[in-house]
Design an enzyme around this catalytic site. Structure first.
Site, PDB file in Angstrom:
ATOM      1  N   CYS A   1      -3.424  -2.414   8.831  1.00 23.95           N
ATOM      2  CA  CYS A   1      -3.859  -1.611   7.686  1.00 23.95           C
ATOM      3  C   CYS A   1      -4.696  -0.390   8.033  1.00 23.95           C
ATOM      4  CB  CYS A   1      -4.624  -2.495   6.694  1.00 23.95           C
ATOM      5  SG  CYS A   1      -3.600  -3.755   5.909  1.00 23.95           S
TER       6      CYS A   1
ATOM      7  N   GLU B   1      -6.315 -10.566   7.591  1.00 24.05           N
ATOM      8  CA  GLU B   1      -5.305 -11.338   8.303  1.00 24.05           C
ATOM      9  C   GLU B   1      -5.924 -12.654   8.758  1.00 24.05           C
ATOM     10  OE1 GLU B   1      -3.739  -8.987  11.440  1.00 24.05           O
ATOM     11  OE2 GLU B   1      -2.889  -7.486  10.103  1.00 24.05           O
TER      12      GLU B   1
ATOM     13  N   ASN C   1     -10.353   0.994   2.627  1.00 24.61           N
ATOM     14  CA  ASN C   1     -10.030   0.738   4.031  1.00 24.61           C
ATOM     15  C   ASN C   1     -10.561   1.833   4.950  1.00 24.61           C
ATOM     16  OD1 ASN C   1      -8.917  -1.759   3.856  1.00 24.61           O
ATOM     17  ND2 ASN C   1      -6.791  -1.108   3.975  1.00 24.61           N
TER      18      ASN C   1
ATOM     19  N   LYS D   1      -7.657   1.697  -2.885  1.00 24.91           N
ATOM     20  CA  LYS D   1      -7.170   0.980  -1.707  1.00 24.91           C
ATOM     21  C   LYS D   1      -7.393   1.791  -0.431  1.00 24.91           C
ATOM     22  CE  LYS D   1      -4.757  -1.764   0.973  1.00 24.91           C
ATOM     23  NZ  LYS D   1      -5.298  -3.041   1.440  1.00 24.91           N
TER      24      LYS D   1
ATOM     25  N   ASP E   1      -3.714   3.393   6.911  1.00 23.71           N
ATOM     26  CA  ASP E   1      -4.332   3.779   5.643  1.00 23.71           C
ATOM     27  C   ASP E   1      -5.250   4.984   5.810  1.00 23.71           C
ATOM     28  OD1 ASP E   1      -2.963   1.622   4.727  1.00 23.71           O
ATOM     29  OD2 ASP E   1      -4.690   0.504   3.982  1.00 23.71           O
TER      30      ASP E   1
ATOM     31  N   THR F   1       0.842  -1.184   0.000  1.00 19.75           N
ATOM     32  CA  THR F   1       0.000   0.000   0.000  1.00 19.75           C
ATOM     33  C   THR F   1       0.885   1.245   0.000  1.00 19.75           C
ATOM     34  OG1 THR F   1      -1.652  -1.233   1.247  1.00 19.75           O
ATOM     35  CG2 THR F   1      -1.907   1.148   1.168  1.00 19.75           C
TER      36      THR F   1
END
Length: 417
Positions: free
Chosen positions: A265, A151, A213, A209, A269, A124
């Site tokens: 993440c 995950e 998120n 992306k 993010d 990312t």
């Protein structure tokens, strides 16, 4: 893509993203998985996964994958038609951006070893990074392919992708052809053969992306704030959530209250997307970031309140000197079925209650009994942990805590992520 095409692929970085993509593609094609940690390389070459993911563990154990893990980047990149970069890009608060140094380092290595290889960025990155790299290096065949993995279920999500997104320079015919080939490799190795492939420019793909998120973080934050309201007003949060989520436009996903969103993440993010906005008008994105801190502060306060009630009920002086209450922390992982607890929200909560004088012990089987982590002693004898804990906190509930419900604090309503 012709059915006889059999490329060699190198994957840089053996984390959740890298290993899952390596295992996916190694079902049909020769794959080199490159990492700097010898212990990871050794485990994979012994057909073992370095982290918990049942699908990955099962595929490795068969011994049928065309997969070699290696520390030797020269051999791996030198033989590769595609090099997939899946190295970590941690958020650097001083730079207010992802640290992309590992990605840039691999790109430099590939250009020096095998300039003909196509480079696929899976890490990312900030919005605009891929286009900047192409211009800066003059490397034409670099494109971005975001991952959308959970995950503990990373390989499953590669086998059954919701969509495959490819970010390219649409005016570059050679790059477009290479990207189409790679997209078809992903689809042919998946169990879901009709996954939609969406092509767009690389900057749009990078934005997808981060926005995806951030939306997930928004949902987590929304239901956490609903839960905060219900707890403060002494209402039944479960009934409210089920009533809200009965609307099919809303749905019953990402709605289970927690101590806050965490993991690798979502925290980074959301912060990167906020940084990418710069001077662009917004309020919601900043609110998503700030809401998470507010939730963790609220949870810490509620835990301390429970500690205070315990002290009062047992006639112990609160912070007064004769006795400290011990708060037991049950597990650190943010997701069920995962052994990864990087950037877990519960760690921030623990730090907060410790700063107010609470003593803590930790039950975490992924750590060694007797060691210290998060300024807490690890106690992995569950019976001993329960006995020594006056109050127990758990981000996610487990039936093993059934017998200590009276001293448990959790906001897990549905028993899932």
């Amino acid at each position: 893509m012709s059915s006889g095409y059999d490329p060699i692929i190198a994957v840089a970085g053996i984390g959740y993203v890298g290993l899952s993509i390596a295992v996916l593609l190694a079902q049909r094609h020769k794959v080199y998985a490159v990492d700097v940690l010898p212990e990871k390389v050794d485990l994979i070459n012994k057909k073992m996964s370095p982290f918990v993911d049942k699908e990955i563990e099962a595929r490795l154990a068969t011994g049928r994958l065309k997969l070699t893990a290696t520390l030797d980047a020269s051999t791996a990149y030198g033989n590769a038609d595609f090099v997939v970069i899946a190295t970590p890009t941690d958020y650097d608060p001083d730079q207010n951006s992802f640290d992309t140094s590992t990605v840039e380092r691999v790109i430099g290595q590939v250009m020096g070893i095998n300039p003909a290889a196509s480079i696929v960025i899976k890490s990312t990155v900030p919005v605009g990074f891929t286009e900047t790299v192409r211009k800066k290096t003059g490397k034409g065949t670099v494109f971005f392919c975001p991952e959308f993995l959970r995950e503990g279920k990373a390989l499953y999500d590669n086998l059954y992708p919701s969509r495959i997104i490819i970010g390219i320079d649409e005016s570059d015919e050679k790059l477009t052809e290479k990207a189409r080939i790679f997209a078809e490799l992903l689809r042919e190795c998946a169990n879901k053969k009709d996954a939609e492939i969406l092509f767009m420019n690389s900057t749009e793909a990078e934005a997808v992306k981060l926005f995806a998120n951030t939306y997930l973080a928004l949902r987590v934050s929304f239901f956490n704030e609903l839960d905060t309201y219900a707890e403060m007003q002494r209402l039944n949060a479960r009934r409210i959530i089920e009533g809200v989520c009965g609307d099919p436009r809303i749905g019953a996903h990402y709605n289970n209250p927690s101590f806050g969103y965490g993991g690798y993440c979502l925290p980074k993010d959301t912060r990167q997307l906020l940084a990418n906005y710069g001077d662009i008008p917004q309020k919601l994105i900043r609110a998503v970031v700030e809401s998470n801190g507010t939730r963790k502060d609220f949870i810490a306060g509620q835990i301390l309140r429970k500690v205070g009630l315990y002290l009062e009920a047992n006639s112990f002086p609160d912070q007064g000197g004769k006795r400290k209450t011990t708060v037991g922390v049950y597990r650190l992982a943010m997701k069920q079925g995962s052994d990864n607890f990087r950037h877990g929200a519960i760690q921030d909560v623990v730090e907060s209650i410790q700063s107010k004088g609470a003593a803590t012990i930790l039950y975490e089987p992924a750590l060694s009994d007797g060691e210290r982590f998060c300024n807490s002693l690890v106690v992995n004898d569950l019976s001993k942990f329960k006995a020594e804990s006056d109050v127990i906190i758990a981000n996610r509930y487990d039936s093993s805590l059934d017998d200590v419900r009276e001293k448990l604090y959790t906001r897990d309503i549905f028993g899932r992520d």
